[in-house]
Design an enzyme around this catalytic site. Structure first.
Site, short mmCIF file in Angstrom:
data_model
loop_
_atom_site.label_atom_id
_atom_site.label_comp_id
_atom_site.label_asym_id
_atom_site.label_seq_id
_atom_site.Cartn_x
_atom_site.Cartn_y
_atom_site.Cartn_z
N CYS A 264 0.84 -1.20 0.00
CA CYS A 264 0.00 0.00 0.00
C CYS A 264 0.87 1.25 0.00
CB CYS A 264 -0.95 -0.01 1.19
SG CYS A 264 -0.16 -0.04 2.82
N SER B 189 -7.05 -0.07 10.23
CA SER B 189 -7.02 -0.53 8.83
C SER B 189 -5.97 -1.60 8.59
CB SER B 189 -6.74 0.66 7.90
OG SER B 189 -5.39 1.09 8.02
N VAL B 190 -5.21 -1.95 9.62
CA VAL B 190 -4.11 -2.91 9.46
C VAL B 190 -4.52 -4.24 10.08
CG1 VAL B 190 -1.68 -3.38 9.93
CG2 VAL B 190 -2.45 -1.03 9.56
N GLY B 191 -4.79 -5.21 9.21
CA GLY B 191 -5.24 -6.51 9.68
C GLY B 191 -4.08 -7.41 10.10
N PRO B 192 -4.40 -8.62 10.54
CA PRO B 192 -3.35 -9.54 11.03
C PRO B 192 -2.35 -9.93 9.95
CG PRO B 192 -5.49 -10.65 10.89
CD PRO B 192 -5.75 -9.19 10.71
N ARG C 87 0.15 -7.13 9.60
CA ARG C 87 1.02 -7.06 10.78
C ARG C 87 2.07 -8.17 10.75
NH1 ARG C 87 -1.35 -3.57 14.72
NH2 ARG C 87 -3.44 -2.95 14.07
N ARG C 88 1.69 -9.35 10.26
CA ARG C 88 2.67 -10.45 10.17
C ARG C 88 3.73 -10.14 9.12
NH1 ARG C 88 -1.93 -13.79 10.71
NH2 ARG C 88 -2.04 -14.04 8.45
N ASN D 190 -5.05 3.25 2.62
CA ASN D 190 -3.93 2.36 2.37
C ASN D 190 -4.38 1.05 1.73
OD1 ASN D 190 -5.03 2.38 5.13
ND2 ASN D 190 -3.77 0.56 5.46
#
EC number: 1.2.1.10
Length: 302
Positions: free
Chosen positions: A130, A161-164, A167-168, A272
């Site tokens: 993004c 707005s930042v999913g798992p 984040r991984r 994003n």
């Protein structure tokens, strides 16, 4: 003429928002949504919209590729599984658009290098990240005027707005984006930073781009180039806005952006994610148009 039929792998935030964009397309038809959780909200939503679904992952899709004439697949899963997905799909003649940071195929930033990829008939293209989709057009807008020694971007996104999956993939995000700043943006050295902001109410995506030019910047030419590129990106991301700049300080050129989403499935502050799905849809539509043109030419020659 019939639409080009597509499959989406990964029914999370990005996959679901992309589905909404594809449903508006004049040239693409989403047919399958693929996941691994039977209780997935994204799979349920896709079923409600009339798509075929499977919770058996890519194994549940492969037997249906030929019968359903799937020509393009979008992978919105994870960098860790994309290599297997891509190998199995491209072996069956399916073009893959990668929305993970895996970067197996070449980077694609539509207003910069999409035409070149279509001409080379790539089977897999990677949508960078993004932050990359938002900022690399600006780095390129500077580097196409004069050489850029160093390009640095800071992407600030809402925590909501930042999913798992994202984040991984934070390490992959920074590496992939930095690599694309160089390979696509044209900077000799690139650096990427992501800031996940927990503020409430959530903030719209903001991006800062700094470029160091080899020589004194050509203020007029760079300013015109930046404004031209903003207009190009706004053709498919209407919420892409220049908030300040370009600002010139010695050899440093700084550009400040805000990216608001369309609000298809995700909130408008999640620009994003919206710029990723909009860029992927734009890429697929151009690939599909080339497929149609090729089919028409074959028919004419028959």
């Amino acid at each position: 003429m019939n639409k080009i039929r597509c499959a989406l792998i990964g029914p999370g935030n990005i996959g679901t928002d992309l589905l909404y964009k594809l449903r508006r397309s004049d040239i693409l038809e989403p047919v399958w949504m693929v996941g691994v959780e039977p209780s997935s909200e994204g799979l349920a939503r896709a079923r409600e919209l009339g798509l075929k679904t499977t919770s058996d992952g890519i194994d549940g899709l492969l037997p249906h590729l030929e019968a359903d004439d799937i020509r393009i697949a979008f992978d919105a899963t994870s960098a860790y599984v994309h290599a297997e997905h891509s190998a199995r799909l491209t072996a069956r003649g399916v073009r893959v658009i990668d929305l993970t940071p895996a970067a197996i195929g070449p980077f694609c930033v539509p207003p910069v290098n999409l035409d070149a990829h279509i001409g080379s008939n790539e089977m897999n293209v990677n949508m960078v990240t993004c932050g990359g989709q938002a900022t690399i057009p600006m780095v390129y807008a500077v580097s196409r005027v004069q050489p850029v020694a160093y390009g640095e971007i800071v992407a600030t996104v809402s925590s909501r707005s930042v999913g798992p999956g994202t984040r991984r993939n934070i390490d992959e995000f920074t590496r992939t984006t930095a690599g694309a700043i160089e390979a696509v943006g044209g900077a000799r050295q690139g650096k990427a930073i992501i800031v996940i902001n927990p503020a409430e109410p959530p903030l719209i995506m903001r991006d800062t781009i700094h470029c160091l030019t080899d020589d004194a910047p050509d203020v007029a030419a760079i300013t015109a180039s930046v404004h031209d590129m903003i207009a190009e990106v706004r053709k498919y991301v209407p919420g892409y806005t220049l908030k300040n700049g370009p600002v010139f300080d010695g050899k440093r050129v700084s550009i400040f952006l805000e990216v608001e989403g369309l609000g298809d499935y995700l909130p408008k502050y999640a620009g994003n994610l919206d710029i990723m799905t909009a860029s992927a849809a734009r890429t697929a539509e151009c690939i599909a148009a080339a497929m149609r043109a090729g089919s028409a030419q074959e028919s004419a020659n028959a």
